[in-house]
Enzyme design. Structure first.
Site, short mmCIF file in Angstrom:
data_model
loop_
_atom_site.label_atom_id
_atom_site.label_comp_id
_atom_site.label_asym_id
_atom_site.label_seq_id
_atom_site.Cartn_x
_atom_site.Cartn_y
_atom_site.Cartn_z
NE ARG A 7 18.56 -32.92 8.98
CZ ARG A 7 17.73 -32.85 10.01
NH1 ARG A 7 17.58 -31.70 10.65
NH2 ARG A 7 17.06 -33.91 10.41
CG HIS A 52 21.28 -39.53 2.95
ND1 HIS A 52 22.41 -39.44 2.17
CD2 HIS A 52 21.60 -40.38 3.94
CE1 HIS A 52 23.36 -40.22 2.65
NE2 HIS A 52 22.89 -40.79 3.72
CD GLU A 53 22.40 -37.74 7.54
OE1 GLU A 53 21.92 -37.58 8.68
OE2 GLU A 53 23.25 -38.61 7.29
N GLY A 54 17.06 -37.28 7.36
CA GLY A 54 15.76 -36.66 7.59
C GLY A 54 15.08 -36.43 6.27
#
Length: 598
Positions: A296, A439-441
């Site tokens: 993140r 992306h990524e959550g």
């Protein structure tokens, strides 16, 4: 060249963050500023020579699957091979693991150059380093030797396999199964979606880190385990052998990030997909979050790099493109001026500068916190550092991915109609960056995490720590007459966050959980803008000290930092107050609107 200027990195790493001070710790004792400069110089050179030249070509000629194998342009592998040969893949790993033992902050700054040059090609190594880091933290000695070590050497690449077609971001609903075998291994059966780097021929093997449920495991996230599922099974000596039961179902064709394969993968559909448990049963999500938290910060820095690339290109264009005349000049035959002479163009450039340079500072600040924990994980300050990193991580991912995307939009606007065409790279930067809010959550998930977990954890300990640091900066800056305006505004912003959070917490205590979280996105926006104002005020303090003895271009550099700070406080920080007003009203519009109203 659309890379990050070294002067900006030197300002942040040396004048503000004092990275050489890390070398006092045993973990980084073998390095100094000279080492750091060599790495950054090498990254800038390699990014310009091997990554930037094929960025447009990779976008126009995205990977394709012929039913048997994935094809991509050869420049991708050439660039990645050069990246591996340069030692960048293992740069932040300890020397005992085969790495260079560099601070993560230096590795992150170097990798930002590759993302700015060509984010599609850079994505493969980014994922591999994150997967290797997870195994470093949670893998067994045997798994580290057989999987992590080849990844650090660049022989194996890595992925994370979380999402599924029916579940998306709701990991509690994943259905991929792990069937125990008599030999202690597992057969993995299921389907995974949106797997970046999931199929290619850039490496000897691909190590998939897969979330799945062991048969009989509890429902929800408490029943998720983590498995290593390689593309090729390893023999007794660790060499890739027979194909494992991981098959590409198809490539997803995205609006951006076209150079990175994005895959739908089937596990165990026609042949067994053998997997190894990482860590303990039903603890997979905790293991995966070790990878995701680092990722993140990386996503935020990747978004920042794309924002900087667009800003630098539009700045150069604005300085050379001649069009129109000042409003005060009514002579139609007067020579046109460079468009940077127009106030509205300067507004768009200054907004970009404030967003992207602020975001870069935030990302590198968080990276330094990672290094502090790595250097002294059991120190007296470690718990505070851990708390600060916890609450800043969702902001470090979401704020840059939202506002550096806005910077890319402004870059297109500076170029006008030309910016909307593929003759110029700014539209590609925008398309690439549009992935990062997902992306990524997604940013919505980051908002729920920030308000629902991080701001409330340990009775608000992380938030109090953050607000205390912000308040201390405001108090210190109040003594500088040139910065006192900003210090006062930041001090009031701290009070605003505290009051707003109390109102929301009271709603949660009354059992109004849905109402408590209904406008979490505005809480993220509010606190994110205040954190960025804090970051900008710190940069302004350093710039004020530097400009006293600076001349020429150096003085202009500091002046630019001070104008960006001024812009952020006067044009952007007021947004936090508007968000706070909405949050304190506990407005239920989005919660109560019936779907029949749409």
């Amino acid at each position: 060249m659309s890379l990050i200027p070294r002067r900006d990195l030197d300002f942040l790493l040396y004048e503000w963050l004092d990275l050489p001070a890390l070398c006092r710790h045993e973990r980084f004792a073998g390095h100094d500023r000279g080492t750091f400069d060599q790495v950054l110089d090498a990254a800038t050179k390699l990014a310009g020579e091997k990554f930037l030249p094929h960025a447009a070509k990779a976008d126009a000629n995205e990977p394709h699957f012929d039913g048997t194998r994935v094809h991509m342009i050869p420049e991708v592998k050439e660039a990645i091979d050069a990246y591996i040969a340069g030692g960048f893949l293992a740069a932040a790993f300890p020397q005992e693991d085969g790495g260079l033992g560099l601070p993560y902050t230096i590795a992150a700054a170097a990798n930002s150059q590759f993302s700015a040059a060509n984010v599609g090609t850079a994505g493969y190594s980014f994922l591999t380093a994150a997967a290797a880091n997870l195994l470093r933290a949670h893998g067994s000695p045997r798994q580290k030797a057989r999987y992590m070590q080849p990844m650090l050497e660049g022989r194996f690449f890595g992925t994370m396999c979380l999402s599924e077609p029916q579940a998306g971001s709701s990991l509690a609903d994943i259905k991929t199964r792990a069937i125990p075998q008599d030999n202690g291994g597992y057969h993995i059966v299921g389907n995974k979606m949106w797997i970046s780097g999931g199929e290619h021929e850039l490496s000897d093997n691909i190590v998939h880190l897969v979330l799945a449920r062991i048969e009989g495991a509890p429902a929800g996230t408490k029943g998720i385990s983590l498995f290593i599922v390689p593309k090729f099974r390893l023999d007794a000596d660790g060499r890739p052998g027979a194909r494992n039961g991981v098959r590409l179902a198809g490539l997803n064709h995205k609006m951006g990030y076209r150079g990175t394969t994005n895959c739908a993968l089937n596990f165990g559909e026609t042949e067994p997909a053998l997997g190894e448990l990482v860590g303990h049963e039903n603890q997979g999500l905790a293991c995966m979050f070790h990878m995701m938290n680092e990722a993140r910060i990386g996503v935020g820095l990747g978004a920042t790099a794309l924002g900087i690339a667009g800003y630098r290109y539009s700045l150069d264009y604005a300085r050379t493109r001649q069009q129109g005349r000042p409003a005060s000049n009514k002579d139609p035959v007067a020579k046109p001026v460079a468009i940077i002479e127009h106030a509205d163009v300067r507004r768009m450039l200054l907004a970009q500068k404030a967003y992207v340079e602020g975001a870069l500072a935030l990302g590198l600040y968080c990276a330094r916190l990672v290094d502090e924990l790595e250097a002294e994980p059991a120190s007296q300050q470690a718990e505070d550092t851990r708390l600060l990193l916890e609450i800043l991580t969702p902001i470090a991912k979401a704020w840059p991915s939202e506002w550096c995307l806005e910077a890319n939009k402004l870059a297109i606007q500076v170029l006008g109609g030309y910016g909307y065409t593929r003759d110029y790279p700014v539209e590609r930067y925008y398309r690439d960056n549009r992935l990062n809010p997902i992306h990524e959550g997604t940013n919505g998930i980051q908002a729920l995490d920030l308000l629902g977990r991080k701001a409330m954890m340990q009775n608000g300990a992380a938030l109090r720590l953050l607000l205390g640091k912000i308040g201390a900066t405001a108090k210190a800056a109040a003594h500088d007459t040139e910065l006192s305006e900003y210090a006062e505004a930041l001090g009031k912003a701290v009070e605003l966050v505290a009051a707003t959070t109390q109102v929301l917490a009271n709603a949660a205590l009354k059992g109004q959980v849905d109402l408590f979280l209904a406008n979490a996105a505005y809480y993220l926006d509010m606190l994110g803008h205040i954190v960025l104002a804090w970051i900008w005020l710190q940069q302004a303090q350093v710039a004020r000290a530097g400009e006293k003895s600076a001349v020429g271009e150096s003085r202009e550099f500091y002046e630019g930092k001070l104008y960006a700070c001024r812009y952020f406080f006067r044009y952007e920080l007021p947004r936090a107050k508007r968000c706070a007003e909405l949050l304190q009203k506990l407005d239920d519009t989005t919660l109560s609107v019936p779907h029949t109203a749409f």
